[in-house]
Motif scaffolding. Structure first.
Motif, PDB file in Angstrom:
ATOM      1  N   ARG A  33       0.849  -1.188   0.000  1.00 55.37           N
ATOM      2  CA  ARG A  33       0.000   0.000   0.000  1.00 55.37           C
ATOM      3  C   ARG A  33       0.888   1.243   0.000  1.00 55.37           C
ATOM      4  N   SER A  34       0.454   2.261  -0.693  1.00 53.51           N
ATOM      5  CA  SER A  34       1.254   3.489  -0.769  1.00 53.51           C
ATOM      6  C   SER A  34       1.271   4.197   0.575  1.00 53.51           C
ATOM      7  N   ASP A  35       2.323   4.988   0.793  1.00 55.17           N
ATOM      8  CA  ASP A  35       2.427   5.768   2.034  1.00 55.17           C
ATOM      9  C   ASP A  35       1.240   6.718   2.168  1.00 55.17           C
ATOM     10  N   GLU A  36       0.807   7.276   1.049  1.00 57.69           N
ATOM     11  CA  GLU A  36      -0.321   8.210   1.078  1.00 57.69           C
ATOM     12  C   GLU A  36      -1.599   7.515   1.517  1.00 57.69           C
ATOM     13  N   GLU A  37      -1.804   6.290   1.043  1.00 54.09           N
ATOM     14  CA  GLU A  37      -3.003   5.531   1.411  1.00 54.09           C
ATOM     15  C   GLU A  37      -2.993   5.182   2.892  1.00 54.09           C
ATOM     16  N   ILE A  38      -1.830   4.787   3.399  1.00 52.54           N
ATOM     17  CA  ILE A  38      -1.711   4.448   4.815  1.00 52.54           C
ATOM     18  C   ILE A  38      -1.966   5.672   5.682  1.00 52.54           C
TER      19      ILE A  38
ATOM     20  N   ARG B 191      -3.641   8.333   4.948  1.00 44.99           N
ATOM     21  CA  ARG B 191      -5.050   8.728   4.832  1.00 44.99           C
ATOM     22  C   ARG B 191      -5.928   7.863   5.744  1.00 44.99           C
ATOM     23  N   GLU B 192      -5.650   6.571   5.778  1.00 45.95           N
ATOM     24  CA  GLU B 192      -6.445   5.679   6.628  1.00 45.95           C
ATOM     25  C   GLU B 192      -6.216   5.972   8.108  1.00 45.95           C
TER      26      GLU B 192
END
Length: 235
Positions: A160-165, A167-168
C-alpha cells in the motif's frame, strides 16, 4: 478499514473433484505452479485440500524400497504405524489412508482450513501460522469456494502506498478517537514506517495511539515522537 481477504485473494481458482486420480492431481499442481489444491463436491463446496506433501507421502512408502532392502528412518516408520492404527475412513487425512489412496478424496486433508472473504488479512495470517499451511480456500456462507488466498497474496497489504496508509490513519484512527483530542497530532509515512508527532493532553493517551496505528494494514513500524502536557502516568 482493515484490508479483507476478499480484496487480496485470487478469484480464478483451480480445484479438483473427489474422484480425481492421483496423477491428475499431480499434473494440476505442476501445471499451475501451486503447492496445494482444494477438493470440491458436486455443489462446489470445499471438502478438503490436497498438497504436494500429501502426494509425496505416498512415494515415501513405496513397497519397492522395502523389496530392495531399503529401511526408512525410524520417524518415518513410526508415522506409518500411527497412520495404519488411526487412518480411519477415506478422506480423513490419516497417514495410512493417504499412503493407500489413489484419488483426491483419499489423499486429501479433511476438513479443510477455510476462511471467509470478509475476514481480515491478519486473521488469515494467524490461521496459516496455526495450521502450518501456505494457502487457504476462501468460501461463502455455504462453504462454496470463491477464491484462494496465499501467503504471497497477504504480502500485498505491505505494498500500500504511504499516502493511502496516512489517509487511513487520519480517517479511521485519529478522526474516530472520540476518547481523546488528536487535533494536534501529525502523521507522516515513509516506506510504511509511520511517524507520530505533535502534542496530546495526557501522557497515557500518547501510549495508546501508537498501538492503534500499528494495527493498520501496511504499517511496518511506528516512530513515536508525541509530546504531552500532563503526565498522568507518574502522577
Amino acid at each position: 478499514m482493515r484490508v479483507q481477504v476478499g480484496e487480496v485473494m485470487t478469484s480464478e481458482v483451480v480445484s479438483v473433484a473427489a474422484a480425481t486420480p492421483f496423477k491428475e492431481v499431480a499434473e494440476v499442481l505442476l501445471a499451475r505452479g501451486v503447492s496445494a489444491v482444494p477438493v470440491v463436491d458436486a455443489e462446489n463446496r470445499v471438502i478438503g485440500v490436497v498438497s504436494e506433501a500429501d502426494l509425496l507421502l505416498k512415494e515415501e512408502f513405496k513397497e519397492q524400497y522395502h523389496r530392495e532392502g531399503y529401511r526408512p528412518p525410524l520417524r518415518v516408520r513410526l508415522r506409518h504405524r500411527l497412520g495404519r492404527a488411526g487412518g480411519g475412513a477415506g478422506g480423513s487425512g490419516g497417514v495410512g489412508t493417504k499412503v493407500r489412496g489413489d484419488t483426491a478424496a483419499e489423499l486429501m486433508t479433511s476438513p479443510a482450513v477455510t476462511i471467509r472473504p470478509q475476514a481480515a488479512v491478519v486473521y488469515a495470517m494467524r490461521l496459516m501460522d496455526e495450521h502450518g499451511v501456505k494457502r487457504l480456500p476462501v468460501v461463502d456462507g455455504d462453504g462454496r469456494i470463491e477464491g484462494i488466498v496465499s501467503r504471497q497474496d497477504l504480502l500485498k497489504v505491505f505494498l500500500r502506498s504511504d499516502e493511502e496508509i496516512a489517509r487511513e490513519i487520519r480517517k479511521d484512527v485519529l478522526d474516530h478517537s472520540a476518547w481523546v483530542d488528536t487535533s494536534a497530532v501529525e502523521v507522516t509515512v515513509h516506506q510504511g514506517v509511520v511517524r507520530l508527532s505533535g502534542r496530546m493532553r495526557q501522557r497515557s493517551d500518547t501510549r495508546i495511539l501508537p498501538g492503534a496505528v500499528l494495527r493498520v494494514n501496511g504499517v511496518v513500524g511506528v516512530v513515536d515522537d508525541l509530546q504531552w502536557d500532563e503526565d498522568d502516568v507518574n502522577a
